[in-house]
Design an enzyme around this catalytic site. Structure first.
Site, PDB file in Angstrom:
ATOM      1  N   CYS A 129      10.066   0.710   3.059  1.00  0.00           N
ATOM      2  CA  CYS A 129      11.051  -0.057   3.451  1.00  0.00           C
ATOM      3  C   CYS A 129      12.547   0.416   3.311  1.00  0.00           C
ATOM      4  CB  CYS A 129      11.016  -1.263   2.477  1.00  0.00           C
ATOM      5  SG  CYS A 129      11.406  -1.207   0.639  1.00  0.00           S
TER       6      CYS A 129
ATOM      7  N   GLU B 145      11.668  -2.607  12.225  1.00  0.00           N
ATOM      8  CA  GLU B 145      11.208  -1.722  11.273  1.00  0.00           C
ATOM      9  C   GLU B 145       9.864  -0.776  11.864  1.00  0.00           C
ATOM     10  OE1 GLU B 145      10.549  -1.431   6.406  1.00  0.00           O
ATOM     11  OE2 GLU B 145       9.592  -3.326   7.480  1.00  0.00           O
TER      12      GLU B 145
ATOM     13  N   GLU C 291      10.570  -9.018  -1.706  1.00  0.00           N
ATOM     14  CA  GLU C 291      10.896  -7.554  -1.577  1.00  0.00           C
ATOM     15  C   GLU C 291      10.164  -7.201  -0.178  1.00  0.00           C
ATOM     16  OE1 GLU C 291      11.904  -4.199  -0.619  1.00  0.00           O
ATOM     17  OE2 GLU C 291      10.636  -3.384  -2.100  1.00  0.00           O
TER      18      GLU C 291
ATOM     19  N   TRP D  78       0.929  -1.096   0.066  1.00  0.00           N
ATOM     20  CA  TRP D  78       0.010  -0.121   0.005  1.00  0.00           C
ATOM     21  C   TRP D  78       0.648   1.130   0.191  1.00  0.00           C
ATOM     22  CZ3 TRP D  78       1.617   2.569   4.256  1.00  0.00           C
ATOM     23  CH2 TRP D  78       2.038   1.779   5.276  1.00  0.00           C
TER      24      TRP D  78
ATOM     25  N   LYS E 292      -2.802  -8.625  -7.377  1.00  0.00           N
ATOM     26  CA  LYS E 292      -3.465  -8.466  -6.146  1.00  0.00           C
ATOM     27  C   LYS E 292      -2.904  -7.226  -5.337  1.00  0.00           C
ATOM     28  CE  LYS E 292      -4.650  -9.514  -1.381  1.00  0.00           C
ATOM     29  NZ  LYS E 292      -4.185  -8.132  -1.115  1.00  0.00           N
TER      30      LYS E 292
END
Length: 476
Positions: free
Chosen positions: A282, A379, A248, A150, A174
């Site tokens: 990321c 993270e 990823e 997203w 998707k």
């Protein structure tokens, strides 16, 4: 909304169990909803892709390139609508939404060029043994599932869709249930271009839909971008099928600032690395390693720069940073603020959610963060920067590499020999030297360690959707 899934060249209504609510994060309110695709509809999408594969992979490279250029042109024609949707559904400031669209267009253009070069990749292979000839062919992997996140929905899908189509694969895409609307543009463009039915299929949904796709035995490959927790599930599905996978995943990236760097310039690079897309990247350089000789000058200026960032609704205000894209992410970042307070971390800026409508948090800076802190190792996926000091080049490299992730890093130094030396020593997939995070379609994207498997972009992105076949013939 009703017909929100694109299967076998037709728009259909979802028949799944989940209702997808699409939100404006600046207001914290929904503005659209529809039913997810069912498991049976995922089956239909995969079957449509399988049926379309023989004809699509037999099309000429120039034909596929023409379709890819058509996608680029059609994205450009929809420019204002797609920018507005990014701003509304993702909360991106306008300048960020513009760059996302430009990146998607550039990706389709680039892979159109690579598609045209494919015939030259079929070549004879010299053999040492007499009496034989050999040649090699690059062929499409087949039917591929593409699951995208997203935070950069339009871009990440282009990174997968363009090389897959260029290679001659058919796809089932998707999108994320958080940002499902913008990918529908690809189905609309497929209709406008006359892309053969079944070459591109789009199914929206939550975990049930994603699991149905990632577990489907009709796929020849799966490419996933997202969290490590979901990525591990995708990898288990791939192992059960003995199927290739590209992952990823996450990052906890370092930005290393040496004491010969211009302070104001360093602040600019640091702020960009943690505040772009509200830190929901990321690749966010969320671990700041600053050399002792510059730390006392840099940290107060960095504090001021973060506090001066304009945070607000990109549709109604001139802003530098928008809201977090979902309530779930807002709650997650808020939980790290609570952890920081429990750990007694020194907060120079931010450290709180903003008292206003929507899912806003303040750009945040913690200093002298211990290496064992959760905020240093995990993270966060928000505009939360943790800083530590270092004395030597060797210490900087050691601390930067001390992470289970290995996606990207940034090195800031006036000594370019040192910067290049440090870049070579960092255990990551991409390093910037004295730069913001400029990502070019010609370069690779992907990481080491827990940041994933495989590479996207560049020729490596195309190779991810190709298999190598050798044909050897006896001359006797």
């Amino acid at each position: 909304m009703t017909n929100s899934h694109y299967i076998a060249g037709r728009w259909v209504e979802g028949q799944g169990n989940d209702c997808i609510s699409v939100n404006d994060p600046a207001l914290g309110q929904p503005f659209a909803e529809f039913m997810a695709a069912s498991v049976a509809q995922v089956d239909q999408a995969v079957a449509a892709a399988r049926s379309a594969l023989p004809a699509w992979k037999s099309t000429s490279a120039s034909e596929r390139a023409a379709f890819l250029r058509g996608f680029a042109e059609q994205l450009g024609q929809r420019r204002e609508a797609l920018i507005a949707l990014q701003m509304r559904n993702n909360g991106k400031p306008r300048h960020e939404a513009e760059i996302d669209l430009d990146d998607a267009i550039a990706t389709f253009c680039y892979y159109a060029e690579l598609a045209e070069q494919l015939p030259a990749k079929h070549r004879d292979v010299p053999l040492a043994a007499p009496g034989f000839t050999a040649r090699t062919r690059l062929e499409p992997v087949g039917v591929v599932g593409l699951i995208v996140p997203w935070n950069f929905p339009l871009v990440t899908s282009a990174w997968k869709l363009a090389p897959a189509l260029a290679a001659g694969c058919t796809v089932v895409l998707k999108p994320s249930e958080v940002t499902p609307l913008i990918e529908q543009a690809y189905g609309q463009i497929a209709d406008a271009l006359g892309l053969p039915a079944g070459v591109l299929n789009i199914v929206n949904g939550k975990a049930e839909t994603g699991a149905a796709l990632s577990n489907h035995n009709g796929l020849d490959k799966l490419s996933f971008t997202g969290s490590n927790s979901v990525g591990s599930q995708v990898m288990r599905s791939a192992s059960a099928q003995c199927r290739p996978v590209t992952l990823e995943l996450g990052g906890k990236s370092a930005i290393v600032v040496f004491d010969d760097c211009d302070v104001d310039q360093a602040v600019e690079w640091i702020v960009a690395g943690i505040s772009w897309n509200a830190g929901q990247m990321c690749s966010a350089t969320s671990r700041l390693l600053v050399q002792d000789g510059i730390a006392d000058a840099l940290l107060p200026r960095l504090q001021a720069a973060l506090e001066n960032l304009r945070v607000g609704n990109p549709l109604t205000e001139e802003v530098d940073m928008g809201p977090l894209t979902s309530q779930a992410q807002w709650l997650k970042v808020a939980s790290y603020f609570a952890t920081a307070r429990e750990e007694g971390l020194q907060c120079l800026a931010g450290g709180k959610a903003l008292d206003r409508d929507g899912w806003f948090v303040s750009p945040t800076l913690y200093t002298d963060v211990p290496k064992h802190s959760r905020l240093w190792t995990e993270e966060i996926f928000g505009p939360v920067l943790c800083a530590r000091r270092f004395a030597s080049e060797e210490q900087a490299i050691t601390e930067a590499n001390d992470s289970r992730f290995g996606l990207v890093a940034t090195v800031c130094s006036a000594d370019l020999d040192r910067a290049e030396r440090v870049a070579d020593a960092l255990e990551v997939g991409h390093v910037w030297i004295n730069s913001v995070q400029a990502v070019f379609v010609e370069t690779s994207w992907g990481g080491t360690k827990g940041s994933g498997i495989g590479r996207e972009l560049g020729p490596w992105g195309l190779s991810a959707y190709q298999s190598v076949k050798h044909v050897t013939r006896c001359l006797g």
